[in-house]
Design a protein around this motif. Structure first.
Motif, PDB file in Angstrom:
ATOM      1  N   ASP A  20       0.777  -1.141  -0.276  1.00 51.60           N
ATOM      2  CA  ASP A  20      -0.099   0.150  -0.208  1.00 51.60           C
ATOM      3  C   ASP A  20       1.059   1.398   0.028  1.00 51.60           C
ATOM      4  OD1 ASP A  20      -2.601   1.732   0.401  1.00 51.60           O
ATOM      5  OD2 ASP A  20      -2.560   1.581   1.967  1.00 51.60           O
ATOM      6  N   PRO A  22       2.790   5.272  -1.127  1.00 52.85           N
ATOM      7  CA  PRO A  22       2.109   6.331  -1.516  1.00 52.85           C
ATOM      8  C   PRO A  22       2.586   5.952  -2.884  1.00 52.85           C
ATOM      9  CG  PRO A  22       2.406   6.282   0.886  1.00 52.85           C
ATOM     10  CD  PRO A  22       2.994   4.908   0.530  1.00 52.85           C
ATOM     11  N   SER A  25       5.729   7.797  -3.379  1.00 58.44           N
ATOM     12  CA  SER A  25       6.885   7.015  -2.956  1.00 58.44           C
ATOM     13  C   SER A  25       8.012   7.124  -4.043  1.00 58.44           C
ATOM     14  CB  SER A  25       6.966   5.877  -2.384  1.00 58.44           C
ATOM     15  OG  SER A  25       5.481   5.452  -1.346  1.00 58.44           O
TER      16      SER A  25
END
Length: 222
Positions: A20, A22, A25
């Motif tokens: 998960d 972002p 990233s």
């Protein structure tokens, strides 16, 4: 394709490895080269790090000895994965790995396994993720956050190319109709992703360029 967009790569990682991260990233690509015990260079396809976790992705046409090579890649670069806990113990953490079969069509088989039998007869089953790119339609790739694989849909009809010159006129016409439909399906899906802001203009253009290059490379004999 996997290096074109960090955002699309992260979506792929999140889907395949059940992460998960972002989408903004930072993706840090690592040196794909390492040496085996015979000082021969081992070169991974894609080796990178997201939020401190290491990942490796290999592209392959079909199954061969891929599982053994993945294991060799994993254990050939212990420097960043080896931690000595005390005078008697150490921990080795392997990177998360996946192989993308560009011509694979059976998406139900989404794992590859190798059984390690240790000297004391303990058994460890080691597995990596397997993604079969042609097991999805273009629309299914988009729905499953796997749009990074869309350009490889153009490979779908490659196995019908070799016999093209011996086809009857009717069979050639059918081939060309099927080819046109395949291209339209890919383009429609890409257009829809762009309209709904699931991909950027730059990603769209780069994917289209890859598709065009693959089309020339694979089908130029027609």
């Amino acid at each position: 394709m996997f290096r074109l967009s960090g955002r699309m790569l992260i979506k792929f990682v999140n889907k395949v490895f059940e992460k998960d991260f972002p989408l903004d990233s930072k993706v840090r690509f690592l040196d794909p080269n390492s040496e085996d015990e015979d000082n021969e260079i081992l070169e991974r396809d894609i080796y990178f790090e997201i939020c401190g976790e290491r990942f490796q992705i290999e592209a392959q046409s079909y199954w061969d000895d891929m599982m053994f090579r993945l294991f060799e890649y994993a254990v050939s670069d212990p420097g960043k994965s080896y931690t000595r806990t005390d005078s008697y113990h150490a921990v080795f953490r392997m990177p998360k790995q996946a192989v993308v079969f560009l011509k694979g069509k059976c998406k139900r088989h989404n794992k590859l396994f190798i059984k390690l039998i240790l000297p004391d007869e303990q058994e460890v089953e080691y597995s990596v993720n397997a993604v079969r790119a042609l097991g999805y339609t273009p629309q299914e790739l988009a729905e499953n956050d796997l749009e990074i694989l869309l350009p490889f849909q153009i490979i779908r009809m490659y196995n019908r190319v070799n016999g093209y010159n011996s086809y009857t006129d009717e069979k050639k016409e059918k081939f060309l109709r099927d080819f046109e439909k395949m291209c339209k399906d890919i383009r429609y899906t890409m257009d829809s992703l762009l309209i709904h802001k699931k991909i950027t203009n730059d990603e769209y253009r780069e994917m289209l360029n890859i598709i065009k290059s693959l089309k020339v490379y694979l089908y130029s004999s027609i």
